[in-house]
Design a protein around this motif. Structure first.
Motif, short mmCIF file in Angstrom:
data_model
loop_
_atom_site.label_atom_id
_atom_site.label_comp_id
_atom_site.label_asym_id
_atom_site.label_seq_id
_atom_site.Cartn_x
_atom_site.Cartn_y
_atom_site.Cartn_z
N HIS A 75 0.84 -1.20 0.00
CA HIS A 75 0.00 0.00 0.00
C HIS A 75 0.88 1.25 0.00
CE1 HIS A 75 -3.53 -2.48 0.89
NE2 HIS A 75 -2.76 -3.14 1.72
N CYS A 76 0.36 2.32 -0.58
CA CYS A 76 1.08 3.60 -0.63
C CYS A 76 2.50 3.44 -1.18
CB CYS A 76 1.12 4.26 0.74
SG CYS A 76 -0.46 4.95 1.19
N VAL A 77 2.61 2.73 -2.27
CA VAL A 77 3.92 2.56 -2.91
C VAL A 77 4.21 3.83 -3.72
CG1 VAL A 77 5.23 1.15 -4.55
CG2 VAL A 77 3.49 0.08 -3.08
N PRO A 78 5.31 4.51 -3.43
CA PRO A 78 5.55 5.82 -4.06
C PRO A 78 5.43 5.80 -5.59
CG PRO A 78 7.20 5.39 -2.37
CD PRO A 78 6.37 4.15 -2.47
N GLU A 79 6.00 4.78 -6.24
CA GLU A 79 5.96 4.72 -7.71
C GLU A 79 4.52 4.63 -8.22
OE1 GLU A 79 7.87 2.96 -5.73
OE2 GLU A 79 9.92 2.79 -6.52
N LEU A 80 3.69 3.87 -7.52
CA LEU A 80 2.30 3.70 -7.97
C LEU A 80 1.50 4.97 -7.67
CD1 LEU A 80 1.56 0.02 -6.84
CD2 LEU A 80 2.49 0.85 -9.00
N ASP A 81 1.73 5.53 -6.48
CA ASP A 81 1.03 6.76 -6.12
C ASP A 81 1.33 7.86 -7.13
OD1 ASP A 81 0.38 5.22 -3.97
OD2 ASP A 81 1.21 6.55 -2.45
N SER A 82 2.61 7.98 -7.50
CA SER A 82 2.93 9.09 -8.42
C SER A 82 2.38 8.83 -9.82
CB SER A 82 4.41 9.45 -8.43
OG SER A 82 5.19 8.34 -8.24
N ALA A 83 2.25 7.57 -10.21
CA ALA A 83 1.65 7.29 -11.52
C ALA A 83 0.19 7.77 -11.54
CB ALA A 83 1.72 5.79 -11.83
N VAL A 84 -0.52 7.53 -10.45
CA VAL A 84 -1.92 7.99 -10.38
C VAL A 84 -1.96 9.52 -10.39
CG1 VAL A 84 -4.05 7.98 -9.03
CG2 VAL A 84 -2.62 5.93 -9.12
N LYS A 85 -1.08 10.12 -9.58
CA LYS A 85 -1.09 11.59 -9.49
C LYS A 85 -0.74 12.22 -10.83
CE LYS A 85 -0.03 11.52 -4.58
NZ LYS A 85 1.11 11.33 -3.66
N ALA A 86 0.24 11.63 -11.53
CA ALA A 86 0.65 12.20 -12.82
C ALA A 86 -0.51 12.11 -13.81
CB ALA A 86 1.87 11.45 -13.36
N GLN A 87 -1.22 11.01 -13.82
CA GLN A 87 -2.36 10.88 -14.72
C GLN A 87 -3.48 11.85 -14.33
OE1 GLN A 87 -2.71 9.44 -17.65
NE2 GLN A 87 -4.79 10.28 -17.72
N LEU A 88 -3.65 12.00 -13.02
CA LEU A 88 -4.70 12.90 -12.52
C LEU A 88 -4.45 14.34 -12.98
CD1 LEU A 88 -7.24 12.71 -10.84
CD2 LEU A 88 -5.84 12.86 -8.78
#
Ligand SMILES: *Cc1c(COP(=O)(O)O)cnc(C)c1O
Length: 462
Positions: free
Chosen positions: A68-81
């Motif tokens: 959970h809260c894996v930085p690479e995955l979180d930033s992928a979502v944020k970048a798409q957002l």
């Protein structure tokens, strides 16, 4: 992290007042269940609203991969957002869904599976609905115009199968407690024994032989019947299923919603049988457990049966789609997850964690009330029974598995059984020290069984 603005007590009250939980008898939930509310996560840990930390022992229902809260995955979502949250695939394309489709086809090819086309949907159930409708319509589309020529409309499924909760998936489901109530709403399906029974394949062959033009497809969960109790069967069966489907000219559908993305030790369970299904359903681990997304992969041959000029053959189009099909945020996180698989050599790590699990399960086998243990990749199952020799189950009303899992919270483990089968399925990326803590905890908790059984015997006098 946003501050928690409501007390646990307040949240529990509102949960009881406003929510209806899935697969949950709501009376005990509302009356006396000690509701645990998750506030946040960190790798393989979940934190409740009181700040208590637990190991996520079921990977949030079998879907979490990297934690959970894996930085690479979180930033992928944020970048798409920052680009766009959602746009439609109806009459339009979107960037992440294109890149993910390409990536998935390349991935399955690298795994030896000859699948070429990706159809998006929302979750595991819809991935199965799509597979089922595609198989059914495929036979209509390729049928010769002579009436009654090839009317393949039926499916073969496995007893104890679980394919989801929408009605098509329920039709294909073989777990009485979940599915029996809805069967009169469902299309007819022929069920055979799970492949752990010696005559399973012979039953399939008998059906195919008796009605050689009846079957649109055979659907199975390859290697593991998940919700049916983590029932595991050998990879050779997959090749035998493929041979039967080919010999009797029907389609083979693999529901890898649970097994896909590393859970069984290989990227896909199909690889272990060296078998390409005609349709492959994926969901849970697809987005690393971050977001709902389903895909159904299929072959060029099936795709081509739908490939027609709509002015001539409007009926050949696949008329299926969901509002959020190919959701950009979900596709973006799925892409980032596949990067992480490579970067962290996750499948190698899974083999190491799997070895720890294997040792634990062998020790568990010796405990009283343990009737069987089952293991594949990062799936562990401990089946609890009233009588070890005869493997007589506990009365289901006793909910022994549930009682044991609830008690495991005191060891900081969050577990959820399948009836009396204790399931050990942490996020694939669980670190070794926490894998050991999880395994030791489960093992130690088995010592509580005599006490739980004694208590149940008092609670339910015969
Ligand atoms: C979970 C599961 C499904 C259903 O997926 P949902 O996302 O819950 O709809 C289907 N098939 C298998 C094998 C599953 O484990």
């Amino acid at each position: 992290m946003s501050p928690q603005t409501h007390s646990t007590r307040q949240l529990i009250d509102w949960d009881r007042q406003y929510l209806w939980h899935p697969f949950t008898p709501m009376k005990p939930w509302c009356e006396d269940k000690d509701i645990l509310i998750i506030a946040r996560g960190e790798r393989e840990f979940l934190f409740d609203t009181e700040g208590r930390r637990y190991i996520d022992g079921t990977s949030s229902i079998w879907c979490n991969v990297h934690g959970h809260c894996v930085p690479e995955l979180d930033s992928a979502v944020k970048a798409q957002l920052d680009q766009i949250a959602h746009s439609s695939l109806l009459g339009l394309g979107n960037i992440p869904s294109i890149l993910l489709a390409k990536r998935l086809v390349e991935l399955v090819h690298a795994c030896g599976l000859a699948l070429d086309k990706v159809f998006y949907s929302d979750d595991g159930s819809t991935a199965v609905e799509v597979a089922c409708k595609m198989a059914y319509q495929y036979w209509r589309n390729v049928a010769s115009p002579t009436p009654g020529s090839d009317t393949r409309t039926r499916f073969i499924a496995l007893g104890n199968a679980y394919h989801g909760d929408t009605l098509g998936a329920v039709s294909l489901g073989g777990i009485p407690i979940f599915h029996a109530a809805f069967k009169s709403l469902c299309f007819p399906v022929d069920f055979v024994s799970p492949p752990t029974q010696p005559d399973s394949l012979a039953q399939i062959e008998r059906l195919l032989k008796a009605n050689p033009h009846a079957y649109a497809g055979i659907i199975v969960e390859p290697l593991v019947l998940g919700a049916g109790g983590m029932i595991i069967y050998p990879p050779e069966i997959l090749g035998q299923l493929r041979a039967l489907a080919d010999r009797y000219r029907t389609l083979l559908i693999f529901d890898e919603v649970m097994t896909g993305f590393g859970r069984t030790g290989t990227m896909f369970a199909a690889e272990q049988g060296r078998v390409t299904p005609d349709l492959l359903c994926l969901s849970k681990g697809l987005t690393a457990g971050y977001m709902p997304l389903g895909v159904t992969l299929t072959t060029r041959k099936i795709f081509d049966a739908f490939y027609a000029d709509p002015r001539v053959n409007p009926e050949k189009t696949f008329f299926h789609g969901h509002t959020f099909t190919g959701h950009p945020l979900a596709c973006a996180v799925a892409l980032a997850s596949l990067d992480l698989f490579d970067q962290t050599h996750l499948l190698v790590h899974v083999q190491r964690m799997s070895a720890i699990l294997a040792k634990t399960l062998e020790k568990a086998r010796k405990y009283p009330y343990v009737g069987d243990v089952r293991h594949l990749g990062l799936i562990g199952a401990i089946e609890l029974v009233a009588d070890k020799t005869s493997r007589t189950p506990f009365p289901s009303a006793w909910r022994v598995g549930g009682a044991l899992c609830t008690k495991m919270r005191s060891l900081n483990l969050l577990m959820r059984p399948l009836a009396d089968v204790i399931v050990i399925m942490p996020p694939l990326a669980i670190r070794e020290e926490n894998m050991r803590h999880l395994c030791d905890g489960v093992l130690n908790s088995l010592q509580w069984l005599p006490e739980i059984v004694a208590q149940k015997t008092r609670e339910f006098p015969t």
